[in-house]
Design a protein around this motif. Structure first.
Motif, mmCIF file in Angstrom:
data_model
loop_
_atom_site.group_PDB
_atom_site.id
_atom_site.type_symbol
_atom_site.label_atom_id
_atom_site.label_comp_id
_atom_site.label_asym_id
_atom_site.label_seq_id
_atom_site.Cartn_x
_atom_site.Cartn_y
_atom_site.Cartn_z
ATOM 1 N N VAL A 71 0.824 -1.213 0.000
ATOM 2 C CA VAL A 71 0.000 0.000 0.000
ATOM 3 C C VAL A 71 0.860 1.265 0.000
ATOM 4 O O VAL A 71 0.471 2.284 -0.572
ATOM 5 N N LEU A 72 2.038 1.195 0.598
ATOM 6 C CA LEU A 72 2.915 2.362 0.645
ATOM 7 C C LEU A 72 3.485 2.714 -0.729
ATOM 8 O O LEU A 72 3.959 3.830 -0.937
ATOM 9 N N ASP A 73 3.425 1.770 -1.662
ATOM 10 C CA ASP A 73 3.910 2.001 -3.024
ATOM 11 C C ASP A 73 2.767 2.317 -3.989
ATOM 12 O O ASP A 73 2.921 2.194 -5.202
ATOM 13 N N THR A 74 1.622 2.699 -3.437
ATOM 14 C CA THR A 74 0.452 3.031 -4.251
ATOM 15 C C THR A 74 -0.037 4.424 -3.866
ATOM 16 O O THR A 74 0.342 4.954 -2.820
ATOM 17 N N PRO A 75 -0.924 4.990 -4.675
ATOM 18 C CA PRO A 75 -1.530 6.276 -4.296
ATOM 19 C C PRO A 75 -2.731 6.110 -3.361
ATOM 20 O O PRO A 75 -3.488 7.055 -3.160
ATOM 21 N N ARG B 226 2.730 -5.613 7.277
ATOM 22 C CA ARG B 226 2.713 -5.233 5.860
ATOM 23 C C ARG B 226 1.259 -5.225 5.400
ATOM 24 O O ARG B 226 0.446 -6.039 5.840
ATOM 25 N N VAL B 227 0.958 -4.310 4.501
ATOM 26 C CA VAL B 227 -0.388 -4.200 3.945
ATOM 27 C C VAL B 227 -0.251 -4.120 2.425
ATOM 28 O O VAL B 227 0.543 -3.329 1.911
ATOM 29 N N PHE B 228 -1.016 -4.960 1.736
ATOM 30 C CA PHE B 228 -1.007 -4.982 0.280
ATOM 31 C C PHE B 228 -2.392 -4.645 -0.249
ATOM 32 O O PHE B 228 -3.405 -5.010 0.356
ATOM 33 N N VAL B 229 -2.403 -3.996 -1.389
ATOM 34 C CA VAL B 229 -3.650 -3.780 -2.123
ATOM 35 C C VAL B 229 -3.642 -4.774 -3.276
ATOM 36 O O VAL B 229 -2.633 -4.913 -3.983
#
Length: 174
Positions: A15-19, A62-65
């Motif tokens: 998620v940190l690598d997304t808008p 960690r959190v992923f979209v």
């Protein structure tokens, strides 16, 4: 993590690598998502900013979209418990109209693959409220073992019956 299915692409991004870091708060605060959470209260912007800062500064979580053809459809969370030899995980679909489209199966599969890559000898505990019948059936279909039941006290003080399922890598490989 990328998966291609029937000419559709499933992609998982931190998620940190997304808008979508701010949007994550809106997704998590939806009632249909909150009703399956231990802490089902509305999260404030201040608490969300603290949560994001913790994601940026520690390796505990960690959190992923999950994206389906570049559209965000689900969120997956991982909390690493190295002392206990496990990784707690969870996921939720972010659009209510996407429930029952199979995204839970795909994110469930991806969660197991990710966890056993990170912790090959670990054990995955999953606690699911009794009212979440679809997720209970999904865990059974994945081959998770019912360890027991417990009564949990939610953030609003209500009690909720929950089932605890576990999975080992050996069970997953079968």
């Amino acid at each position: 993590m990328n998966k291609i299915m029937n000419n559709h692409t499933f992609t998982f991004k931190d998620v940190l690598d997304t808008p979508y870091t701010k949007q994550l708060l809106t997704w998590r605060n939806q009632e249909f998502v909150r009703k399956n959470m231990m802490d089902d209260s509305i999260i404030s912007m201040e608490n969300h900013e603290k949560y994001l800062e913790k994601l940026r500064t520690t390796d505990e979580q960690r959190v992923f979209v999950a994206f389906f053809d570049d559209e965000p459809v689900a969120v997956m969370t991982f909390r690493f418990n190295e002392n206990e030899g496990n990784i707690e995980s969870g996921s939720y679909v972010i659009h209510e109209e996407d429930l029952n489209k199979g995204f839970g199966v795909i994110t469930g599969y991806a969660r197991f693959e990710y966890i056993f890559d990170k912790l090959p000898n670990g054990n995955i505990p999953t606690t699911i409220f009794d009212l979440n019948k679809k997720n209970i059936n999904l865990q059974k279909n994945f081959g998770c073992v019912l360890e027991g039941t417990e009564t949990l006290i939610k953030s609003d003080g209500t009690e909720e019956k929950a089932f605890v399922y576990t999975m080992t890598k050996r069970q997953w490989e079968r």
